[in-house]
Design a protein around this motif. Structure first.
Motif, mmCIF file in Angstrom:
data_model
loop_
_atom_site.group_PDB
_atom_site.id
_atom_site.type_symbol
_atom_site.label_atom_id
_atom_site.label_comp_id
_atom_site.label_asym_id
_atom_site.label_seq_id
_atom_site.Cartn_x
_atom_site.Cartn_y
_atom_site.Cartn_z
ATOM 1 N N VAL A 43 2.192 -67.125 -14.285
ATOM 2 C CA VAL A 43 2.622 -68.956 -14.198
ATOM 3 C C VAL A 43 2.049 -68.182 -12.564
ATOM 4 C CG1 VAL A 43 3.333 -70.681 -12.841
ATOM 5 C CG2 VAL A 43 4.050 -70.012 -15.463
ATOM 6 N N SER A 44 0.758 -69.324 -12.079
ATOM 7 C CA SER A 44 0.442 -69.014 -10.518
ATOM 8 C C SER A 44 1.661 -68.952 -9.240
ATOM 9 C CB SER A 44 -0.475 -70.476 -9.795
ATOM 10 O OG SER A 44 -2.143 -70.085 -11.268
ATOM 11 N N ASP A 45 1.000 -68.758 -8.418
ATOM 12 C CA ASP A 45 1.161 -68.244 -7.130
ATOM 13 C C ASP A 45 3.074 -67.312 -7.438
ATOM 14 O OD1 ASP A 45 1.040 -68.951 -4.008
ATOM 15 O OD2 ASP A 45 2.107 -69.718 -4.059
ATOM 16 N N SER A 46 2.719 -66.243 -8.795
ATOM 17 C CA SER A 46 4.480 -66.114 -8.524
ATOM 18 C C SER A 46 4.863 -64.854 -7.718
ATOM 19 C CB SER A 46 4.379 -65.096 -10.380
ATOM 20 O OG SER A 46 3.692 -64.201 -9.486
ATOM 21 N N LEU A 47 4.253 -64.370 -6.811
ATOM 22 C CA LEU A 47 4.009 -63.927 -5.530
ATOM 23 C C LEU A 47 4.849 -64.521 -4.774
ATOM 24 C CD1 LEU A 47 0.786 -62.042 -4.492
ATOM 25 C CD2 LEU A 47 2.278 -60.821 -5.798
ATOM 26 N N HIS A 48 5.508 -65.761 -4.481
ATOM 27 C CA HIS A 48 6.397 -66.269 -3.652
ATOM 28 C C HIS A 48 7.790 -67.386 -4.380
ATOM 29 C CE1 HIS A 48 2.589 -66.466 -1.098
ATOM 30 N NE2 HIS A 48 3.430 -65.846 -0.441
ATOM 31 N N HIS A 49 7.520 -66.941 -6.155
ATOM 32 C CA HIS A 49 8.378 -67.971 -6.434
ATOM 33 C C HIS A 49 8.540 -66.534 -7.631
ATOM 34 C CE1 HIS A 49 7.434 -71.199 -5.140
ATOM 35 N NE2 HIS A 49 5.717 -71.339 -4.854
ATOM 36 N N PRO A 50 9.234 -66.128 -8.130
ATOM 37 C CA PRO A 50 9.848 -64.528 -8.261
ATOM 38 C C PRO A 50 10.251 -65.287 -9.757
ATOM 39 C CG PRO A 50 10.994 -64.443 -6.069
ATOM 40 C CD PRO A 50 10.300 -65.790 -6.098
ATOM 41 N N ASP A 51 10.907 -66.723 -9.731
ATOM 42 C CA ASP A 51 10.753 -67.211 -11.392
ATOM 43 C C ASP A 51 10.181 -66.928 -12.294
ATOM 44 O OD1 ASP A 51 13.739 -66.946 -10.419
ATOM 45 O OD2 ASP A 51 13.904 -68.721 -9.938
ATOM 46 N N PHE A 52 8.309 -67.021 -11.923
ATOM 47 C CA PHE A 52 7.328 -66.896 -12.283
ATOM 48 C C PHE A 52 7.333 -65.895 -12.643
ATOM 49 C CE2 PHE A 52 5.939 -71.397 -10.098
ATOM 50 C CZ PHE A 52 7.046 -72.365 -10.584
ATOM 51 N N GLY A 53 7.900 -64.740 -12.166
ATOM 52 C CA GLY A 53 7.695 -63.392 -13.186
ATOM 53 C C GLY A 53 6.600 -62.963 -11.853
ATOM 54 N N ASP A 54 6.904 -61.098 -12.261
ATOM 55 C CA ASP A 54 6.687 -60.157 -11.085
ATOM 56 C C ASP A 54 5.607 -59.553 -11.438
ATOM 57 O OD1 ASP A 54 6.928 -58.534 -8.833
ATOM 58 O OD2 ASP A 54 8.077 -57.762 -9.644
ATOM 59 N N ILE A 55 4.409 -59.643 -10.653
ATOM 60 C CA ILE A 55 3.199 -59.267 -11.021
ATOM 61 C C ILE A 55 2.333 -57.913 -9.587
ATOM 62 C CG2 ILE A 55 2.303 -61.114 -11.551
ATOM 63 C CD1 ILE A 55 0.553 -61.096 -8.712
ATOM 64 N N ARG A 56 3.713 -57.572 -9.783
ATOM 65 C CA ARG A 56 3.314 -56.655 -8.000
ATOM 66 C C ARG A 56 3.568 -55.019 -9.174
ATOM 67 N NH1 ARG A 56 6.427 -60.189 -5.682
ATOM 68 N NH2 ARG A 56 6.065 -60.564 -3.658
ATOM 69 N N LEU A 57 2.407 -54.018 -8.234
ATOM 70 C CA LEU A 57 2.469 -52.950 -9.431
ATOM 71 C C LEU A 57 2.746 -51.789 -8.094
ATOM 72 C CD1 LEU A 57 1.597 -52.180 -12.835
ATOM 73 C CD2 LEU A 57 -1.076 -52.301 -12.141
ATOM 74 N N TYR A 58 4.039 -50.866 -8.940
ATOM 75 C CA TYR A 58 3.434 -49.690 -8.039
ATOM 76 C C TYR A 58 3.121 -48.311 -8.311
ATOM 77 C CZ TYR A 58 7.255 -52.718 -5.898
ATOM 78 O OH TYR A 58 7.817 -55.009 -5.648
#
Length: 330
Positions: free
Chosen positions: A299-314
């Motif tokens: 779901v778009s803009d999940s970087l500002h809405h954690p409930d939508f998912g996490d697209i960060r990658l370490y």
């Protein structure tokens, strides 16, 4: 077997088309330019029909602004304010739609020429997404795989490995050809919750219950557009939160003129639906549509809405996504 043929040049760089075939005479043509699905054709009533909007030269894809059937990213969709937090630091990327970032920016995946290798019946396009090229933090070693089975199911897989901390949520911006005015075309998103957005099409974090957007039951797209026009809305450019699933249909698009179903499967929780005429801009601006894009992603803009998912990658971490498109004649 996968065949390779010359498709043209971008400057002095050769563009190749890789053709996947199956026992039903279905053909899928993939370009090493942006991983474009240039052809997804089946035989209907003894005639070959291409299901996707396409061009015949590389430059036409480059010059068109609708991202026709391209891989887009690093991050598909919009990022509010073209900025986000990562590792307790704030990063700013290119704002290429007003103050927001869209589809990875003007130097993203959709602009790149990828390397290719063939493993059995699978085509793999690969590249390194570099910070100095697209402006996003970190680098990513990316592989995109394409395979076509004998049930007319095209699988598109993503394997992204981070070199440094980054973000990743690519998709393919596929446009399905439909009759003019979207006549005799139906869509259902069985678990779709319509995501509320602001005037910049950025999610607010809420969902709405406006029945005009409800596609949990099958509707004719022309009727949906007609209802939206009563609210002075030209067409769909909307986000749905769905139940991610490898084996349950996220959405089904039906072209009743040719009795074709396209079932979409995705292991991510978002689907963007966009009605368009991506080749005739004058028609598009008038709201005369002959195609619909389906963008399976988080779901778009999940970087500002954690409930939508996490697209960060370490650093050293790997993400794997898959989208499947199964075509059937009914």
């Amino acid at each position: 077997m996968i065949e390779e043929e010359h498709f043209g040049y971008i400057g002095n760089k050769e563009i190749s088309k890789y053709i996947l075939k199956n026992k039903q005479q279905t053909r899928v043509g993939i370009l090493n330019l942006a991983g474009i699905i240039q052809e997804f054709s089946i035989v209907v009533n003894s005639k070959r029909k291409n299901l996707v909007v396409n061009f015949d030269t590389p430059n036409e894809y480059v010059e068109n602004n609708f991202q026709i059937c391209k891989q887009i990213g690093r991050v598909a969709g919009r990022i509010k304010g073209a900025s986000f937090e990562l590792d307790n630091m704030q990063y700013t990327v290119e704002a290429n739609e007003g103050s927001n970032a869209l589809h990875g920016g003007s130097h993203g995946l959709s602009t790149q020429i990828l390397d290719a290798k063939i493993t059995g019946n699978t085509l793999i396009l690969f590249t390194r997404l570099k910070h100095e090229v697209d402006g996003y933090p970190g680098d990513i070693d990316l592989e995109i795989s394409y395979s076509l089975d004998d049930d007319n199911c095209l699988s598109v897989g993503y394997k992204a490995k981070a070199i440094g901390s980054t973000v990743f949520d690519s998709t393919v911006h596929v446009y399905w050809r439909l009759p003019q005015g979207l006549k005799n075309s139906k869509l259902i998103i069985p678990t779709g919750q319509h995501v509320e957005t602001d005037v910049g099409n950025i999610p607010t974090g809420n969902f709405d219950t406006n029945e005009k957007y409800n596609l949990q039951k099958e509707k004719y797209l022309s009727n949906v557009i007609e209802e939206l026009r009563s609210d002075e809305i030209a067409g769909l450019d909307d986000i749905y939160k769905v139940d991610a699933s490898d084996d349950k249909v996220v959405a089904r698009l039906t072209n009743m003129e040719d009795n074709i179903n396209i079932d979409i499967f995705s292991n991510r929780n978002g689907l963007i639906v966009f009605t368009a005429d991506p080749i005739d801009v004058a028609n598009h601006d008038k709201g005369i549509y002959n195609a619909v894009a389906t963008e399976a992603q988080t779901v778009s803009d999940s970087l500002h809405h954690p409930d939508f998912g996490d697209i960060r990658l370490y650093d050293g971490q790997e993400k794997n996504y898959e989208i499947k498109y199964k075509v059937s004649i009914v």
